[in-house]
Design a protein around this motif. Sequence first.
Motif, short mmCIF file in Angstrom:
data_model
loop_
_atom_site.label_atom_id
_atom_site.label_comp_id
_atom_site.label_asym_id
_atom_site.label_seq_id
_atom_site.Cartn_x
_atom_site.Cartn_y
_atom_site.Cartn_z
N THR A 167 0.82 -1.21 0.00
CA THR A 167 0.00 0.00 0.00
C THR A 167 0.86 1.27 0.00
O THR A 167 0.54 2.25 -0.68
N THR A 168 1.93 1.23 0.73
CA THR A 168 2.77 2.42 0.91
C THR A 168 3.77 2.56 -0.24
O THR A 168 4.52 1.62 -0.52
N LYS A 169 3.78 3.71 -0.87
CA LYS A 169 4.69 3.92 -1.99
C LYS A 169 6.14 4.03 -1.52
O LYS A 169 6.41 4.47 -0.41
N ASP A 170 7.05 3.68 -2.41
CA ASP A 170 8.48 3.76 -2.11
C ASP A 170 8.88 5.17 -1.67
O ASP A 170 9.70 5.34 -0.77
N LEU A 218 8.52 5.90 1.97
CA LEU A 218 9.58 5.29 2.77
C LEU A 218 10.90 6.02 2.57
O LEU A 218 11.63 6.29 3.52
N ARG A 219 11.19 6.36 1.33
CA ARG A 219 12.50 6.93 1.02
C ARG A 219 12.72 8.29 1.70
O ARG A 219 13.84 8.63 2.06
N ARG A 220 11.65 9.05 1.91
CA ARG A 220 11.83 10.36 2.53
C ARG A 220 12.15 10.26 4.03
O ARG A 220 12.52 11.26 4.65
N ARG A 260 8.37 4.50 13.20
CA ARG A 260 7.55 5.54 13.81
C ARG A 260 6.43 6.03 12.90
O ARG A 260 5.53 6.74 13.36
N LEU A 261 6.45 5.65 11.62
CA LEU A 261 5.36 6.05 10.73
C LEU A 261 4.02 5.48 11.19
O LEU A 261 2.97 6.07 10.95
N GLY A 262 4.08 4.30 11.82
CA GLY A 262 2.85 3.67 12.29
C GLY A 262 2.15 2.84 11.24
O GLY A 262 1.05 2.33 11.48
#
Length: 264
Positions: free
Chosen positions: A173-176, A179-181, A205-207
């Motif tokens: 679901t979460t785009k790369d 995560l990369r940022r 910590r993003l949850g």
Amino acid sequence: DRFDNETLAKRFELEAKSHWSLFSSASQYSRPKLQGDIERLRNWYLDRGYLKFNVDSTQVSVSPDRLDVYITVNVTEGDAYSIREIKLSGDLIVDAEEILDLIELAPGDVFSRTKMVNTTEAIRKRLGEEGFTFANVNAVPELHDDQTVTLTLMVAPGKRTYVRRINFSGNVTTKDEVLRREITQMEGGAASTDEIKNSKTRLERLGYFKSVQVDTPRPPGLDNQIDVNYTVEEQPSGSLSASVGYSQDSGIIFGVGVKQSNFL
């Protein structure tokens, strides 16, 4: 002997048979268990300065009815050694004073294997922060007749390591780019164990994820580069709610709500 049998027996996971044996497997003999206990005993002595401690022999015998096992461990304790001097050798990369601050032992202290291992790991970690992720740190003891030991820490940093690629997997679901940022370690830059670990913490910590794992394999044929691979396991980050109400003007009112914290 410096220690009695009762004190040493407490170092063992194997236990003599007792009325509690029906509820525990501690009294059941196995060779791997015994080998593990002997290694624990060795480390226990080394943490108390007994650098010449040795297991001379181990005897295992079985009773005639083959129901009981008798274990005899013959050891030589030797003398307890204290630290006479600590030396640094090799290419330290950082200031010697900074390395010395990481050492858990000091002249006059009783030698401790655990503190020695903690020290070498702390130095490796510090060199890893500078990009030397494959550094070797070895502690070489020199024993003296007065039961003191000179400990030489030999530092071999090797080549500075650079990050070739940072890869992500498990994010459906979460785009790369999300995560990369969060990644503070840069591709093409010197690899920093501190930044790689900090990036893992930021992702957690993003949850959005149940777990985040990271590994740093060397690409084939490249001894001064690594790839940093983050593997994530996503967890539900949304909720669905429904409500029913009544209004004199509108009659029955139905409501549906969707909340998605990881939307887009």
